[in-house]
Design a protein around this motif. Structure first.
Motif, mmCIF file in Angstrom:
data_model
loop_
_atom_site.group_PDB
_atom_site.id
_atom_site.type_symbol
_atom_site.label_atom_id
_atom_site.label_comp_id
_atom_site.label_asym_id
_atom_site.label_seq_id
_atom_site.Cartn_x
_atom_site.Cartn_y
_atom_site.Cartn_z
ATOM 1 N N ASN A 100 34.527 -29.789 -71.108
ATOM 2 C CA ASN A 100 33.262 -30.312 -71.639
ATOM 3 C C ASN A 100 33.168 -30.189 -73.157
ATOM 4 O O ASN A 100 32.357 -30.872 -73.778
ATOM 5 C CB ASN A 100 32.068 -29.604 -70.988
ATOM 6 C CG ASN A 100 31.748 -30.162 -69.625
ATOM 7 O OD1 ASN A 100 32.342 -31.136 -69.176
ATOM 8 N ND2 ASN A 100 30.806 -29.545 -68.947
ATOM 9 N N CYS A 108 26.593 -35.145 -68.492
ATOM 10 C CA CYS A 108 25.938 -33.841 -68.381
ATOM 11 C C CYS A 108 24.424 -34.009 -68.389
ATOM 12 O O CYS A 108 23.906 -35.089 -68.649
ATOM 13 C CB CYS A 108 26.377 -32.923 -69.530
ATOM 14 S SG CYS A 108 25.848 -33.454 -71.176
ATOM 15 N N GLU A 112 22.735 -29.010 -70.744
ATOM 16 C CA GLU A 112 24.108 -28.746 -71.156
ATOM 17 C C GLU A 112 24.331 -29.151 -72.609
ATOM 18 O O GLU A 112 25.090 -28.499 -73.327
ATOM 19 C CB GLU A 112 25.093 -29.467 -70.243
ATOM 20 C CG GLU A 112 25.158 -28.877 -68.850
ATOM 21 C CD GLU A 112 26.018 -29.702 -67.934
ATOM 22 O OE1 GLU A 112 27.198 -29.320 -67.753
ATOM 23 O OE2 GLU A 112 25.517 -30.723 -67.407
ATOM 24 N N GLU A 115 23.366 -26.335 -74.495
ATOM 25 C CA GLU A 115 24.401 -25.297 -74.434
ATOM 26 C C GLU A 115 25.494 -25.568 -75.459
ATOM 27 O O GLU A 115 25.930 -24.652 -76.164
ATOM 28 C CB GLU A 115 25.022 -25.222 -73.034
ATOM 29 C CG GLU A 115 24.108 -24.643 -71.990
ATOM 30 C CD GLU A 115 24.748 -24.596 -70.615
ATOM 31 O OE1 GLU A 115 25.997 -24.729 -70.517
ATOM 32 O OE2 GLU A 115 24.004 -24.427 -69.633
#
Length: 151
Positions: A100, A108, A112, A115
């Motif tokens: 990723n 996603c 995410e 993140e």
């Protein structure tokens, strides 16, 4: 360090930073925001005439139509000088074999994308991060020291 632990610590660190910015200069309550790639600056304008300005880096963009994140390290619309923090996240992904972080476009959730931004912010020792809407995209950025003044 364990990658999952690092990611969780990055998320928590960004949460704490964001809460501090919210309480000290009202991040999240801005009337408008604008980012200028040529200067590498982001500006937040508030109802009371306060302007908050800082340097920025662009981590990537999230397409709300198809749920994909396009990393800033290889984004056709992001100028090279504004890709440094995104490149740190890619290096992290390479070190820990996290696709990723190394695939140019990632399917996603928005969480995410946060993140990814939190990891980039922590790796770069950024002062914070921001997500701003731009049409159907969300632009994820890290930023430096805030300068406040009145318009």
């Amino acid at each position: 360090m364990d990658a999952d632990l690092f990611i969780q610590q990055a998320i928590e660190g960004l949460r704490v930073q964001t809460a501090a910015h919210s309480s000290t200069w009202n991040l999240g309550d801005e009337d408008t925001w604008s980012a200028e790639q040529d200067s590498g600056r982001i500006e937040f304008s508030f109802a009371d005439g306060t302007i908050a300005e800082t340097d920025m880096q662009i981590i990537g963009t999230y397409n709300t139509n198809d749920g994909t994140f396009l990393w800033g390290w290889d984004h056709p619309y992001i100028q090279e000088p504004l890709r440094a923090h995104a490149k740190l996240a890619r290096q992290f992904g390479e070190q820990h074999k996290l696709s990723n972080f190394t695939e140019r476009i990632v399917e996603c959730a928005e969480s995410e994308a946060w993140e990814f931004t939190a990891v980039a912010a922590r790796l770069a020792n950024a002062n914070g991060a921001y997500c701003g809407p731009s049409g159907t995209a969300l632009v994820y950025m890290t930023f430096g020291e805030i300068e406040l003044h009145k318009s």
